[in-house]
Design a protein around this motif. Structure first.
Motif, short mmCIF file in Angstrom:
data_model
loop_
_atom_site.label_atom_id
_atom_site.label_comp_id
_atom_site.label_asym_id
_atom_site.label_seq_id
_atom_site.Cartn_x
_atom_site.Cartn_y
_atom_site.Cartn_z
N GLN A 1 0.91 -1.17 0.01
CA GLN A 1 0.05 -0.01 0.15
C GLN A 1 0.90 1.42 -0.03
O GLN A 1 0.57 2.25 -0.82
CB GLN A 1 -0.78 -0.06 1.18
N LEU A 2 2.03 1.30 0.85
CA LEU A 2 2.68 2.24 0.93
C LEU A 2 3.44 2.74 -0.28
O LEU A 2 3.77 3.74 -0.69
CB LEU A 2 3.55 2.23 2.19
N MET A 3 3.96 1.64 -0.98
CA MET A 3 4.67 1.82 -2.45
C MET A 3 3.82 2.61 -3.26
O MET A 3 4.18 3.28 -4.02
CB MET A 3 4.97 0.32 -2.92
N THR A 4 2.50 2.27 -3.24
CA THR A 4 1.38 2.74 -4.02
C THR A 4 1.29 4.24 -3.86
O THR A 4 1.15 5.23 -4.45
CB THR A 4 0.13 2.18 -4.38
N GLU A 5 1.41 4.56 -2.34
CA GLU A 5 1.14 5.99 -1.82
C GLU A 5 2.35 6.78 -2.52
O GLU A 5 2.33 7.93 -2.57
CB GLU A 5 0.89 6.02 -0.66
N ALA A 6 3.69 6.09 -2.63
CA ALA A 6 4.65 6.70 -3.04
C ALA A 6 4.73 7.13 -4.58
O ALA A 6 5.71 7.77 -4.98
CB ALA A 6 5.98 5.96 -2.70
N LEU B 1 3.93 4.22 -7.04
CA LEU B 1 3.98 3.19 -7.84
C LEU B 1 2.73 2.83 -8.23
O LEU B 1 1.55 2.94 -7.36
CB LEU B 1 5.08 1.98 -7.31
N THR B 2 2.42 2.15 -9.57
CA THR B 2 1.13 1.47 -9.57
C THR B 2 0.97 0.31 -8.92
O THR B 2 2.04 -0.38 -8.28
CB THR B 2 1.01 0.96 -11.12
N PRO B 3 -0.35 -0.30 -8.49
CA PRO B 3 -0.43 -1.67 -7.95
C PRO B 3 0.28 -2.77 -8.47
O PRO B 3 1.03 -3.51 -8.02
CB PRO B 3 -2.00 -1.78 -8.12
N LEU B 4 0.25 -2.88 -9.82
CA LEU B 4 1.26 -4.00 -10.64
C LEU B 4 2.44 -3.73 -10.31
O LEU B 4 3.28 -4.77 -10.29
CB LEU B 4 0.76 -3.84 -11.97
N GLN B 5 3.17 -2.33 -10.28
CA GLN B 5 4.66 -2.11 -9.94
C GLN B 5 4.96 -2.71 -8.70
O GLN B 5 6.06 -3.40 -8.43
CB GLN B 5 4.86 -0.76 -10.19
N ALA B 6 3.93 -2.53 -7.77
CA ALA B 6 4.17 -2.74 -6.26
C ALA B 6 4.38 -4.28 -6.08
O ALA B 6 5.20 -4.73 -5.35
CB ALA B 6 3.04 -2.22 -5.48
N LEU B 7 3.53 -4.90 -6.82
CA LEU B 7 3.55 -6.35 -6.75
C LEU B 7 4.64 -6.86 -7.42
O LEU B 7 5.01 -7.98 -6.91
CB LEU B 7 2.08 -6.74 -7.59
N THR B 8 5.26 -6.72 -8.38
CA THR B 8 6.20 -6.81 -9.23
C THR B 8 7.42 -6.78 -8.01
O THR B 8 8.42 -7.58 -8.00
CB THR B 8 6.66 -6.32 -10.45
N VAL B 9 7.72 -5.65 -7.63
CA VAL B 9 8.70 -5.46 -6.66
C VAL B 9 8.71 -6.42 -5.46
O VAL B 9 9.51 -6.89 -5.02
CB VAL B 9 8.51 -3.99 -5.99
N ALA B 10 7.25 -6.80 -5.02
CA ALA B 10 7.20 -7.58 -3.89
C ALA B 10 7.28 -9.35 -4.06
O ALA B 10 7.37 -10.02 -3.43
CB ALA B 10 5.92 -7.47 -3.27
N THR B 11 7.75 -9.42 -5.61
CA THR B 11 7.67 -10.83 -6.03
C THR B 11 8.64 -11.16 -7.03
O THR B 11 9.74 -11.54 -6.35
CB THR B 11 6.15 -11.15 -6.69
N LYS B 12 8.71 -10.79 -8.04
CA LYS B 12 10.00 -10.96 -9.04
C LYS B 12 11.20 -10.43 -8.67
O LYS B 12 12.01 -11.04 -8.76
CB LYS B 12 9.29 -10.35 -10.62
N LYS C 1 -6.31 -3.19 -9.33
CA LYS C 1 -7.27 -2.09 -9.52
C LYS C 1 -7.09 -1.45 -7.90
O LYS C 1 -6.94 -0.28 -7.52
CB LYS C 1 -8.46 -2.35 -9.78
N ASN C 2 -7.20 -2.44 -6.50
CA ASN C 2 -7.20 -1.97 -5.35
C ASN C 2 -6.10 -2.74 -4.64
O ASN C 2 -6.17 -3.88 -4.52
CB ASN C 2 -8.59 -2.29 -4.74
N ILE C 3 -5.10 -2.33 -4.49
CA ILE C 3 -3.71 -2.96 -3.74
C ILE C 3 -4.06 -3.69 -2.67
O ILE C 3 -3.74 -4.71 -1.96
CB ILE C 3 -2.44 -2.05 -3.65
N GLN C 4 -5.30 -3.12 -1.63
CA GLN C 4 -5.54 -3.54 -0.49
C GLN C 4 -6.38 -4.96 -0.75
O GLN C 4 -6.57 -5.67 0.34
CB GLN C 4 -6.47 -2.53 0.19
N ASP C 5 -6.57 -5.21 -1.92
CA ASP C 5 -7.33 -6.57 -1.97
C ASP C 5 -6.04 -7.84 -1.82
O ASP C 5 -6.74 -9.09 -1.88
CB ASP C 5 -7.80 -6.60 -3.63
N THR C 6 -5.05 -7.52 -1.77
CA THR C 6 -3.99 -8.92 -1.53
C THR C 6 -4.42 -9.19 -0.05
O THR C 6 -3.95 -10.40 0.44
CB THR C 6 -2.65 -8.19 -1.33
#
Length: 454
Positions: A379-384, A386-397, A429-434
């Motif tokens: 969530q904080l990465m998107t507030e900074a 990044l898009t949700p997809l970018q944040a997810l890629t950071v946290a995985t790949k 669409k909504n990063i908090q859906d994780t």
């Protein structure tokens, strides 16, 4: 008497190792069940848009095939209409075992506590964690650091390097951290880390906002980096100040383990970071935790948060005294400013094409909740910015790349280990859906239905 004690120690160590190896053997077998997930919304971790209404075939713990033209009569079919598959999260900076309740003490570091915390990470969909420099000999003597165990897989930086009479604080269970006073001590200490197969070397180069008079000196950390590289080991630095980052870059640092929070990083330094292939782990949640409880965040009473806390921590952080003390703390405003600078630097670093990985420093102290912190970090990465997809890629790949485990983990692709989370909704669409976890799969086997469904 000394001989008897030594024999007893060897026997005890052997029994512990046998016990843990047996547990590892029992838990290491990936599921040999074939599973066909249908009507999947797939976020594969590579950064592209979700793939809608696709199929994912899992066999023997591996991802075998992705696409619409899949049929397997032997596979168990599972309909995921309305749900999304994302790769399991990976934390490149966490701490395991020393936290218990509201304390961080050496006696907390037991097999039971370590396994309990790894299970907690698993319930939150975090299946690989790097324990960054605060581990203790028991981890390596017991065999817990080897093979598959129940819960998240643990990676370790062993025992980090700090300053004599300085950072990191001893009251955070940092008594096993090396604190060399001479470069002559460093080769033997790095040999010890090599023997226990430490995957990174951690150094603390910080004065904790003036709390300590001394930081690890440039002479010492230059020697640590040089000797580590001779042993094919990478070095990760706890850094706060831009001035320290610049010196560390000149001396060959590999990983920046926290955000730069003193000031915004200049373009020349960003270019140098990119050219040298440095990994950047922002740990934004760490900086928010330094002040956020005084502001009563919207998630403070959320069960997804509360279930991540150690016993007694919720009562502590919601007490009027704690919140008033936090507001009156000398560094309260400075911590809020540092958090804003950290967010600015994350966006600049990401936009510069530097590899950003997810880490949270969760587990280092009671305020940094294991499991929840990783979802808050998204969530904080998107507030900074990044898009949700970018944040997810950071946290995985990206995190898999940072830990050099991307051959098997980090993305949903044919041939990789079937580590993933099934969630309701659409995190693109909504990063908090994780946080709406339905199931967690580790090596093709369902290992949790999420912390809220326990």
């Amino acid at each position: 008497m000394k001989i008897l004690k030594r024999i007893s120690g060897i026997v005890l160590g052997s029994l512990l190792l046998l016990s843990c190896n047996q547990k590892n053997k029992e838990n290491s077998t990936a599921s040999n069940e074939s599973l066909l997930f249908e009507n999947v919304r797939l976020i594969d971790g590579n950064g592209g848009n979700p793939i809608e209404n696709t199929k994912v075939l899992i066999k023997d713990g591996k991802i075998v095939q992705i696409g619409n033209n899949i049929s397997d009569k032997e596979a168990k079919s599972i309909d995921l209409k309305g749900k999304t598959i994302i790769p399991a999260l990976i934390s490149a900076h966490s701490h395991v075992g020393t936290l218990k309740g509201t304390t961080t003490k050496p006696e907390n570091y037991t097999e039971e506590n370590i396994l309990s915390q790894l299970k907690k990470y698993q319930d939150y969909g975090v299946l690989n964690v790097m324990s960054m420099g605060t581990d203790r000999p028991f981890l390596f003597e017991s065999g817990l650091a080897k093979g598959e165990i129940d819960g998240a897989r643990i990676h370790s930086a062993g025992y980090g390097f700090g300053a004599p009479n300085g950072a990191p604080p001893l009251d955070f269970t940092m008594d096993k951290v090396y604190r060399p006073t001479s470069v002559k001590e460093i080769p033997a200490e790095l040999d010890n880390l090599k023997k226990i197969n430490a995957e990174l070397v951690k150094i603390w180069v910080d004065d904790f906002n003036g709390k300590f008079k001394a930081k690890v000196s440039p002479e010492i950390y230059k020697a640590i980096i040089s000797e580590a590289h001779k042993r094919n080991m990478r070095v990760a630095a706890h850094v706060y100040y831009l001035s320290d980052l610049k010196k560390l870059l000149a001396d060959g640092i590999d990983v920046i383990g926290h955000s730069i929070r003193s000031e915004v990083i200049d373009d020349a330094t960003l270019a140098q970071m990119k050219a040298k292939g440095v990994v950047y782990i922002p740990t934004l949640s760490l900086d928010e935790y330094a002040f956020v409880y005084a502001k009563k965040p919207e998630w403070i009473n959320d069960e997804f948060f509360k279930k991540s806390l150690e016993p007694g921590v919720y009562e502590m952080i919601t007490s009027e005294k704690y919140q008033n003390d936090l507001k009156k703390a000398p560094n309260f405003k400075l911590n809020m400013k540092a958090f804003e600078v950290a967010k600015q630097n994350l966006k600049k670093v990401y936009d510069a094409g530097i590899l950003v990985a997810m880490g949270t420093d969760s587990g280092a102290m009671p305020l940094r909740a294991q499991g929840f912190s990783e979802h808050l970090e998204l969530q904080l990465m998107t507030e900074a910015g990044l898009t949700p997809l970018q944040a997810l890629t950071v946290a995985t790949k990206n995190s898999a790349k940072a830990l050099k485990i991307d051959k098997d983990f980090g993305t949903i692709e044919a041939g990789k280990t079937a580590d993933f989370i099934i969630v309701d909704g659409n995190p693109a669409k909504n990063i908090q859906d994780t946080r709406k976890i339905v199931s967690v799969y580790k090596a093709g086997k369902e290992v949790s239905k999420g912390v809220l469904n326990k």
